[in-house]
Design a protein around this motif. Structure first.
Motif, PDB file in Angstrom:
ATOM      1  N   VAL A  79      -8.693  -4.131  10.146  1.00 52.89           N
ATOM      2  CA  VAL A  79      -7.717  -5.224  10.098  1.00 52.89           C
ATOM      3  C   VAL A  79      -6.725  -5.116  11.239  1.00 52.89           C
ATOM      4  CG1 VAL A  79      -5.805  -6.184   8.736  1.00 52.89           C
ATOM      5  CG2 VAL A  79      -7.969  -5.595   7.617  1.00 52.89           C
ATOM      6  N   HIS A 128       3.252  -4.858   5.387  1.00 54.34           N
ATOM      7  CA  HIS A 128       2.916  -4.081   6.573  1.00 54.34           C
ATOM      8  C   HIS A 128       3.281  -4.901   7.826  1.00 54.34           C
ATOM      9  CE1 HIS A 128       0.228  -3.072   3.255  1.00 54.34           C
ATOM     10  NE2 HIS A 128       0.091  -1.866   3.762  1.00 54.34           N
ATOM     11  N   VAL A 146      -5.849 -14.416   5.759  1.00 50.02           N
ATOM     12  CA  VAL A 146      -5.416 -13.934   4.444  1.00 50.02           C
ATOM     13  C   VAL A 146      -5.294 -15.135   3.522  1.00 50.02           C
ATOM     14  CG1 VAL A 146      -3.661 -12.650   3.173  1.00 50.02           C
ATOM     15  CG2 VAL A 146      -4.130 -12.072   5.559  1.00 50.02           C
ATOM     16  N   TYR A 199       3.785  -2.263  -0.664  1.00 47.96           N
ATOM     17  CA  TYR A 199       2.696  -3.184  -0.384  1.00 47.96           C
ATOM     18  C   TYR A 199       1.476  -2.353  -0.007  1.00 47.96           C
ATOM     19  CZ  TYR A 199       5.779  -7.210  -0.572  1.00 47.96           C
ATOM     20  OH  TYR A 199       6.650  -8.188  -1.004  1.00 47.96           O
ATOM     21  N   VAL A 218      -8.288 -10.362   2.291  1.00 51.53           N
ATOM     22  CA  VAL A 218      -8.129 -10.228   3.739  1.00 51.53           C
ATOM     23  C   VAL A 218      -9.510 -10.312   4.376  1.00 51.53           C
ATOM     24  CG1 VAL A 218      -7.249  -8.796   5.611  1.00 51.53           C
ATOM     25  CG2 VAL A 218      -6.105  -8.766   3.385  1.00 51.53           C
ATOM     26  N   LEU A 254      -2.656  -2.202   1.266  1.00 54.05           N
ATOM     27  CA  LEU A 254      -3.885  -2.744   1.835  1.00 54.05           C
ATOM     28  C   LEU A 254      -5.004  -1.797   1.451  1.00 54.05           C
ATOM     29  CD1 LEU A 254      -5.370  -4.794   3.755  1.00 54.05           C
ATOM     30  CD2 LEU A 254      -5.102  -3.033   5.524  1.00 54.05           C
ATOM     31  N   GLN A 255      -5.956  -2.276   0.657  1.00 54.96           N
ATOM     32  CA  GLN A 255      -7.076  -1.454   0.212  1.00 54.96           C
ATOM     33  C   GLN A 255      -8.373  -2.043   0.749  1.00 54.96           C
ATOM     34  OE1 GLN A 255      -7.248   1.543  -2.027  1.00 54.96           O
ATOM     35  NE2 GLN A 255      -9.083   1.399  -0.740  1.00 54.96           N
ATOM     36  N   TYR A 256      -9.036  -1.280   1.628  1.00 53.97           N
ATOM     37  CA  TYR A 256     -10.326  -1.741   2.147  1.00 53.97           C
ATOM     38  C   TYR A 256     -11.379  -1.727   1.043  1.00 53.97           C
ATOM     39  CZ  TYR A 256      -8.952  -1.726   7.093  1.00 53.97           C
ATOM     40  OH  TYR A 256      -8.368  -2.007   8.298  1.00 53.97           O
ATOM     41  N   ALA A 281     -10.932  -6.546   2.650  1.00 50.89           N
ATOM     42  CA  ALA A 281      -9.884  -5.793   1.970  1.00 50.89           C
ATOM     43  C   ALA A 281      -9.101  -6.704   1.043  1.00 50.89           C
ATOM     44  CB  ALA A 281      -8.939  -5.148   2.995  1.00 50.89           C
ATOM     45  N   GLN A 282      -8.239  -6.076   0.224  1.00 52.92           N
ATOM     46  CA  GLN A 282      -7.281  -6.817  -0.572  1.00 52.92           C
ATOM     47  C   GLN A 282      -5.870  -6.316  -0.253  1.00 52.92           C
ATOM     48  OE1 GLN A 282      -8.203  -6.974  -4.867  1.00 52.92           O
ATOM     49  NE2 GLN A 282      -8.776  -9.107  -4.462  1.00 52.92           N
ATOM     50  N   LEU A 283      -4.938  -7.244  -0.361  1.00 55.80           N
ATOM     51  CA  LEU A 283      -3.528  -6.959  -0.101  1.00 55.80           C
ATOM     52  C   LEU A 283      -2.741  -7.320  -1.349  1.00 55.80           C
ATOM     53  CD1 LEU A 283      -1.320  -6.238   2.066  1.00 55.80           C
ATOM     54  CD2 LEU A 283      -1.254  -8.684   2.593  1.00 55.80           C
ATOM     55  N   PHE A 290       0.942  -7.738   9.084  1.00 54.59           N
ATOM     56  CA  PHE A 290       0.895  -9.013   8.373  1.00 54.59           C
ATOM     57  C   PHE A 290       2.162  -9.836   8.567  1.00 54.59           C
ATOM     58  CE2 PHE A 290      -2.102  -6.399   5.865  1.00 54.59           C
ATOM     59  CZ  PHE A 290      -3.234  -7.181   6.039  1.00 54.59           C
TER      60      PHE A 290
END
Length: 447
Positions: A36, A54, A99, A22, A5, A24-26, A13-15, A57
């Motif tokens: 985001v 989320h 993304v 689901y 992301v 989302l980790q910064y 971040a990664q999704l 997204f």
């Protein structure tokens, strides 16, 4: 599958999916300004959402016509989840967030589209469908045929972070069999509000044949580079896109007002009021929770976006009986009576006298633009049918909003309609399914 992301081209971040959630980790060390979403500020703890992506997204995932085209073109890359769909389209979306699959920078290798040629060219349904297929790899919601296209701008590519690409400056919307000359319809429907100069309205151009509308994107800067974050009320409410009608105007207001900076609220609520009233004047039944949105570069400058997606839906017999997309005080009707005025007074802080002036300004504008519509149809006979439907609808919309006691003292479109030789509006298409009764069931036995 993990997705990267990016905010303004910077990976933040990664999704990914973890069991039935689901995530989302910064990344570590991300600045608070590189959030985001308004609903998911930067923090060490992951943001989790059960079962589906989320809402942020999901707000730009393709729907309807465009989704079908993408499934046809990219079927082997899709595993049936929204995560795989986002992997295909998320690198070329609306707003400052992109993304992409893990390790892949945002960018596009699509050939640029010459917008001026599109405005003057062949925009039949078949030709436009081919353009949509060519430019289908774009994250943009909506059920009508439309796409984002890289604009031809000489040979210079505009940078976004480290990679270089031809950025997208326009959203291009076409017509289909159930909404003929949609470009003509939306261009003049938007103009009813735009010509007053009271609030920002998207800049749009209609093709010469009236079938296509080219809308300037407001989330990019003067060079076409993504600048603004954009979040619609549907996502802010935590709703998936297919539930964009499953809410109320009051809830949309509450979800968006919460992010408006102190000191700007009054002006912003006035802007929302103009948008809502315009829909009642032109009878746009398609104003839902995705058509009210916020945009920003930071938390300090969150505002409502320019008004967009205003169409006279009642001009099309197939949709002529549709009520407003969102209820007010529990009612979905084009004849709201005092409930609309109360909403403006108690919820938006707009006094009855100011509300009445807003109504009259819009009604007068509809009369003026209605005459423009009639004049345009004189020069292009193919537009006569949609023009007739539009001016009849606006006449009814203004009369209803003004109320029976005030109609007699103000200008309407009756005289202009008669002078144009327009017949009565086409009747609405009848419903084929009665409430609580499926057309797939066997017919009831006669007693």
């Amino acid at each position: 599958m993990r997705l990267d992301v990016q905010v303004l081209g910077r990976k933040v971040a990664q999704l990914y999916r973890e069991r039935d959630e689901y995530v989302l980790q910064y990344d570590a060390g991300v600045a608070p300004t590189d959030f985001v979403s308004l609903t998911m500020p930067v923090r060490e703890q992951a943001w989790r959402w059960p079962r589906d992506l989320h809402p942020f997204f999901r707000q730009n995932l393709p729907e309807g016509y465009l989704l079908g085209v993408i499934r046809e073109a990219f079927g082997p890359l899709l595993d049936g989840t929204d995560l795989s769909l986002l992997a295909v389209v998320g690198g070329m979306g609306i707003g400052r967030v992109t993304v992409t699959p893990e390790g892949v920078p945002p960018g596009t290798d699509l050939a640029p589209l010459h917008v001026e040629e599109l405005l003057a060219g062949d925009n039949t349904a078949g030709h436009f469908a081919e353009l949509v297929r060519r430019y289908a790899r774009a994250a943009i919601s909506g059920a009508v045929p439309k796409f984002i296209a890289p604009e031809s701008d000489g040979d210079e590519a505009m940078p976004l972070g480290k990679p270089t690409l031809r950025t997208s400056r326009h959203i291009i919307k076409g017509s289909d069999d159930s909404t003929p000359y949609l470009g003509f319809n939306e261009f003049y429907s938007l103009r009813v509000l735009e010509r007053l100069g009271v609030v920002p309205v998207v800049k749009a151009r209609m093709s010469q044949d009236g079938r296509v509308l080219v809308v300037d994107r407001f989330d990019v800067d003067a060079h076409g580079r993504p600048r603004y974050g954009l979040e619609d009320a549907c996502g802010l409410l935590g709703l998936p896109p297919h539930e964009k009608y499953a809410t109320t105007t009051e809830k949309v207001l509450n979800a968006t007002r919460a992010y408006l900076p102190a000191g700007t609220t009054r002006a912003q609520l006035l802007q929302l009021g103009w948008q809502l009233l315009t829909n009642y004047v032109v009878r746009n039944a398609d104003c839902h929770a995705k058509n009210v949105a916020l945009y920003y570069t930071a938390l300090a400058d969150v505002t409502y976006t320019p008004v967009y997606d205003v169409v006279t839906t009642q001009a099309y017999p197939r949709y002529a009986t549709n009520p407003p997309g969102l209820s007010i005080e529990g009612r979905q009707t084009w004849a709201p009576g005092k409930s609309l005025e109360r909403f403006f007074n108690t919820r938006l802080g707009i006094a009855p006298r100011d509300y009445a002036q807003m109504v009259e300004q819009l009604c007068e504008s509809a009369v003026e633009v209605g005459r423009e519509v009639i004049e345009a149809a004189k020069n292009e006979p193919l537009w006569r049918g949609i023009a007739k439907q539009m001016v009849h609808t606006w006449n009814e919309g203004t009369n209803t909003l003004r109320g029976p006691k005030r109609v007699a003292g103000y200008r309407g479109l009756d005289a202009a309609i008669r002078a144009a030789g327009f017949s009565d509006p086409e009747p609405p298409e009848p419903f084929r399914v009665s409430v609580g009764r499926s057309e797939l069931l066997a017919p009831r036995r006669k007693r």
